[in-house]
Motif scaffolding. Structure first.
Motif, mmCIF file in Angstrom:
data_model
loop_
_atom_site.group_PDB
_atom_site.id
_atom_site.type_symbol
_atom_site.label_atom_id
_atom_site.label_comp_id
_atom_site.label_asym_id
_atom_site.label_seq_id
_atom_site.Cartn_x
_atom_site.Cartn_y
_atom_site.Cartn_z
ATOM 1 N N TYR A 58 -3.526 -18.187 -17.465
ATOM 2 C CA TYR A 58 -4.461 -18.424 -16.078
ATOM 3 C C TYR A 58 -6.113 -18.279 -16.517
ATOM 4 O O TYR A 58 -6.863 -18.545 -15.708
ATOM 5 C CB TYR A 58 -4.314 -17.667 -15.048
ATOM 6 C CG TYR A 58 -3.153 -18.043 -14.218
ATOM 7 C CD1 TYR A 58 -3.192 -19.176 -13.498
ATOM 8 C CD2 TYR A 58 -1.874 -17.360 -14.332
ATOM 9 C CE1 TYR A 58 -2.244 -19.406 -12.580
ATOM 10 C CE2 TYR A 58 -0.450 -18.083 -13.539
ATOM 11 C CZ TYR A 58 -0.996 -19.098 -12.716
ATOM 12 O OH TYR A 58 0.250 -19.506 -12.123
ATOM 13 N N ILE A 68 -0.841 -21.048 -8.072
ATOM 14 C CA ILE A 68 -0.185 -19.683 -8.055
ATOM 15 C C ILE A 68 1.053 -19.512 -7.452
ATOM 16 O O ILE A 68 1.642 -18.538 -7.526
ATOM 17 C CB ILE A 68 -1.181 -18.782 -7.310
ATOM 18 C CG1 ILE A 68 -1.385 -19.256 -5.785
ATOM 19 C CG2 ILE A 68 -2.481 -18.681 -8.278
ATOM 20 C CD1 ILE A 68 -2.021 -17.894 -5.167
ATOM 21 N N THR A 71 4.360 -20.637 -12.346
ATOM 22 C CA THR A 71 4.036 -20.666 -13.718
ATOM 23 C C THR A 71 4.642 -21.861 -14.301
ATOM 24 O O THR A 71 5.867 -22.476 -13.966
ATOM 25 C CB THR A 71 3.859 -19.640 -14.228
ATOM 26 O OG1 THR A 71 5.385 -19.137 -14.607
ATOM 27 C CG2 THR A 71 3.521 -18.522 -13.458
ATOM 28 N N PHE A 78 6.030 -12.945 -4.923
ATOM 29 C CA PHE A 78 4.667 -12.415 -4.135
ATOM 30 C C PHE A 78 5.369 -11.309 -3.215
ATOM 31 O O PHE A 78 4.291 -10.447 -2.777
ATOM 32 C CB PHE A 78 4.382 -13.277 -3.337
ATOM 33 C CG PHE A 78 3.311 -14.286 -4.187
ATOM 34 C CD1 PHE A 78 1.903 -14.046 -4.354
ATOM 35 C CD2 PHE A 78 3.775 -15.383 -4.871
ATOM 36 C CE1 PHE A 78 1.035 -14.542 -5.085
ATOM 37 C CE2 PHE A 78 3.120 -16.337 -5.709
ATOM 38 C CZ PHE A 78 1.574 -16.032 -5.767
ATOM 39 N N ARG A 84 0.738 -9.983 -7.057
ATOM 40 C CA ARG A 84 -0.561 -10.218 -6.217
ATOM 41 C C ARG A 84 -1.853 -9.643 -6.642
ATOM 42 O O ARG A 84 -2.776 -10.304 -6.804
ATOM 43 C CB ARG A 84 -0.208 -9.805 -4.690
ATOM 44 C CG ARG A 84 0.890 -10.072 -3.914
ATOM 45 C CD ARG A 84 0.942 -9.871 -2.463
ATOM 46 N NE ARG A 84 0.905 -8.438 -2.352
ATOM 47 C CZ ARG A 84 1.876 -7.845 -1.955
ATOM 48 N NH1 ARG A 84 3.240 -8.414 -2.174
ATOM 49 N NH2 ARG A 84 1.882 -6.484 -1.506
ATOM 50 N N GLU A 120 -2.262 -9.452 -9.884
ATOM 51 C CA GLU A 120 -2.335 -10.264 -11.143
ATOM 52 C C GLU A 120 -3.320 -11.837 -10.565
ATOM 53 O O GLU A 120 -4.355 -12.028 -11.318
ATOM 54 C CB GLU A 120 -1.237 -10.849 -11.795
ATOM 55 C CG GLU A 120 -0.350 -9.722 -12.567
ATOM 56 C CD GLU A 120 -0.779 -9.426 -13.999
ATOM 57 O OE1 GLU A 120 -1.834 -9.894 -14.287
ATOM 58 O OE2 GLU A 120 0.011 -8.942 -14.772
ATOM 59 N N ILE A 121 -2.625 -12.168 -9.488
ATOM 60 C CA ILE A 121 -3.432 -13.254 -8.973
ATOM 61 C C ILE A 121 -4.811 -12.909 -8.338
ATOM 62 O O ILE A 121 -5.695 -13.752 -8.717
ATOM 63 C CB ILE A 121 -2.766 -13.770 -7.750
ATOM 64 C CG1 ILE A 121 -1.317 -14.340 -8.104
ATOM 65 C CG2 ILE A 121 -3.327 -14.970 -6.970
ATOM 66 C CD1 ILE A 121 -1.379 -15.355 -9.253
ATOM 67 N N TYR A 122 -4.934 -11.819 -7.923
ATOM 68 C CA TYR A 122 -6.683 -11.520 -7.326
ATOM 69 C C TYR A 122 -7.258 -11.495 -8.492
ATOM 70 O O TYR A 122 -8.613 -11.666 -8.463
ATOM 71 C CB TYR A 122 -6.467 -10.151 -6.445
ATOM 72 C CG TYR A 122 -5.455 -10.403 -5.326
ATOM 73 C CD1 TYR A 122 -5.412 -11.440 -4.624
ATOM 74 C CD2 TYR A 122 -4.735 -9.274 -5.038
ATOM 75 C CE1 TYR A 122 -4.614 -11.806 -3.609
ATOM 76 C CE2 TYR A 122 -3.963 -9.470 -3.548
ATOM 77 C CZ TYR A 122 -3.695 -10.613 -3.033
ATOM 78 O OH TYR A 122 -2.954 -10.691 -1.823
#
Length: 517
Positions: free
Chosen positions: A92, A125, A128, A200, A206, A208-210
């Protein structure tokens, strides 16, 4: 006398400058009503001769986007991935080496911003790749620290669901539970076995995504994200959790970049789409795309106008702060010209409709030169034709095109010199929108008079500027009567005529008339 005249002129100039832009001057209304151009880099322009489009190739063609009149670019996925489409990410915080380096991408950002072009990237997101390091760790054992980054279940607990066929508007896969190869535990992947869904419910996921969002906004400098498969963060039976997540996501991203642009893909009816608006202020209007094509098929002129009014009013009941991302085609649907029976007049009128309706329109690369394409998806994403093949050093060759070839599509270089070409038609109608606030920003008011079935007619009103728009979606000439105070014709396509308050609309003709002050 000269001094007085000079003061008079200076005063006029001051009044003009304070009153905003002058009439017929191009304005940038992005994001709320601006125009975004969607690019699949793989097929756009090859700068190094390897047959694959790249960042440096996009840099070479930024002036094309600017000339067309677009205000922003949405890039389909640019991150490392094992597939050609790249919707299954393996890293990412990197870019796919086929497209260039991160420094190349930063240079692209800089050059785009110099031209007042914003950059939006696809952020995937929901899932993967199975080759992502998180998943490789996750499948090692039940007690692996990354196990709970994905959704796992023992085979006997999901026996009734393993072969269940789930069909939705955006997926017709036979199964969503997948065997990684050791027979006991299965993982969940809504779209395909090569795309395992992230979990999620796990706060670590979460976060990691932010952090990924922060990286692209703060360290790299993109202007926003297109959020793929936004409806599927949690299963379809947990819509409230989806809505809550996107609100949280928006809060975290706006804390990093206050003017971030977020557009979501929620592929469903307006009743399902609308509750996502507090978290995703821009949402793609799939109803617009499908109803536009249906309107031509049925020769029902007001079908789309009524649908659009219905959608906008419905959204306004949810929030005043929304962006209606309209589109006539994209990378998942057959090329627009194919959907409109390969009729050039229909294609030109379809872009007229898109640009005279409310919303923030998206244009799919190649539509402006009449590219063709049908399923499977690879052939909706064929190489852009910049010039005749013998002269086209930047044409990509990663795929052998079946639809958009020199024999079926006139390349851009030739179209530029043709006054009646698709490209020059697109430029003209986009410029009209970009110079007319009523068309860009105005509300939508339906024409309430009697109309022949194939006629679409509506008003666009913004402050003291009002226009009347009419389109004939048939191959037969029709006449309509309009209010007497609309006299100034500002756009014509297909040789329509206005005599007193009666419009004659030949086959597939369009007209835009401004109300007298």
């Amino acid at each position: 006398m000269k001094l007085q005249l000079g003061l008079f002129i200076s005063t006029l100039l001051l009044i003009w400058s304070c009153s905003g832009k002058g009439k017929n001057e191009v304005e940038n209304h992005w994001p709320h009503a601006g125009i975004t151009y969607e690019i699949f880099i793989q097929s756009f322009y090859d700068s190094d001769g390897d047959g694959i489009g790249d960042f440096n190739g996009v840099i070479k063609k930024l002036d094309h986007v600017k000339e067309l009149g677009a205000n922003a670019i949405w890039f389909m996925p640019i991150m490392p991935s094992p597939t050609y489409h790249k919707y299954d990410v393996t890293d990412y915080k990197a870019v796919h080496p086929d497209y260039g380096t991160m420094d190349d991408f930063k240079q692209l950002l800089e050059e785009a911003h110099k031209r007042d072009i914003k950059i939006v990237i696809d952020l995937i997101i929901n899932h993967t790749s199975t080759e992502h390091p998180w998943f490789l760790e996750s499948k090692k054992s039940r007690d692996n620290p990354y196990r709970d980054y994905y959704v796992w279940a023992q085979k006997d607990t999901i026996a009734d669901f393993i072969n269940k066929k789930t069909i939705t508007l955006d997926s017709d896969n036979i199964r969503q539970w997948h065997d990684p190869g050791f027979g006991q535990d299965y993982y969940y992947g809504f779209f395909w076995g090569g795309m395992p869904d992230l979990n999620f419910d796990n706060p670590k996921v979460r976060e990691e995504i932010y952090e990924i969002g922060r990286f692209w906004l703060e360290d790299i400098g993109v202007d926003g994200f297109r959020l793929d498969a936004a409806k599927h963060i949690f299963p379809d039976d947990r819509p409230e959790d989806n809505h809550a997540f996107w609100k949280e996501f928006r809060d975290r991203m706006t804390a990093i970049k206050s003017d971030i642009y977020l557009v979501g893909e929620v592929y469903d009816r307006k009743e399902i789409v609308a509750p996502y608006l507090p978290g995703l202020p821009a949402l793609f209007n799939f109803d617009f795309h499908y109803t536009l094509i249906e309107a031509y098929q049925k020769e029902d002129g007001m079908l789309l106008a009524k649908k659009q009014k219905e959608v906008l009013d419905f959204y306004l009941d949810i929030t005043k702060d929304f962006i209606d991302a309209t589109f006539s085609s994209n990378h998942d649907q057959p090329r627009l010209l194919n959907s409109l029976d390969e009729n050039p007049r229909k294609l030109k009128q379809a872009i007229n409709i898109l640009m005279t309706m409310p919303g923030a329109p998206y244009l799919y690369y190649g539509e402006e030169i009449g590219m063709l394409g049908q399923k499977p998806d690879e052939h909706i994403r064929e190489p852009f034709l910049w010039d005749i093949k013998a002269n086209d050093k930047g044409r990509t060759s990663w795929i052998e095109p079946q639809y958009s070839i020199d024999e079926t599509v006139t390349p851009l270089a030739i179209q530029k010199s043709m006054s009646t070409s698709y490209f020059n038609h697109y430029k003209e109608i986009i410029r009209l929108r970009n110079t007319n606030r009523a068309l860009a920003l105005g509300n939508l008011e339906l024409y309430e008079g009697t109309l022949p079935d194939p006629i679409m007619a509506f008003f666009r009103n913004h402050k003291d500027q009002k226009v009347f728009v009419a389109h004939n979606l048939s191959d037969i000439t029709h006449h309509i009567v309009i209010p007497e105070d609309y006299h100034e014709v500002i756009y014509k396509y297909g040789s329509p005529e206005l005599e007193k308050n009666t419009i004659t609309l030949p086959a597939y003709a369009s007209i835009v008339i401004e109300k007298e002050d």
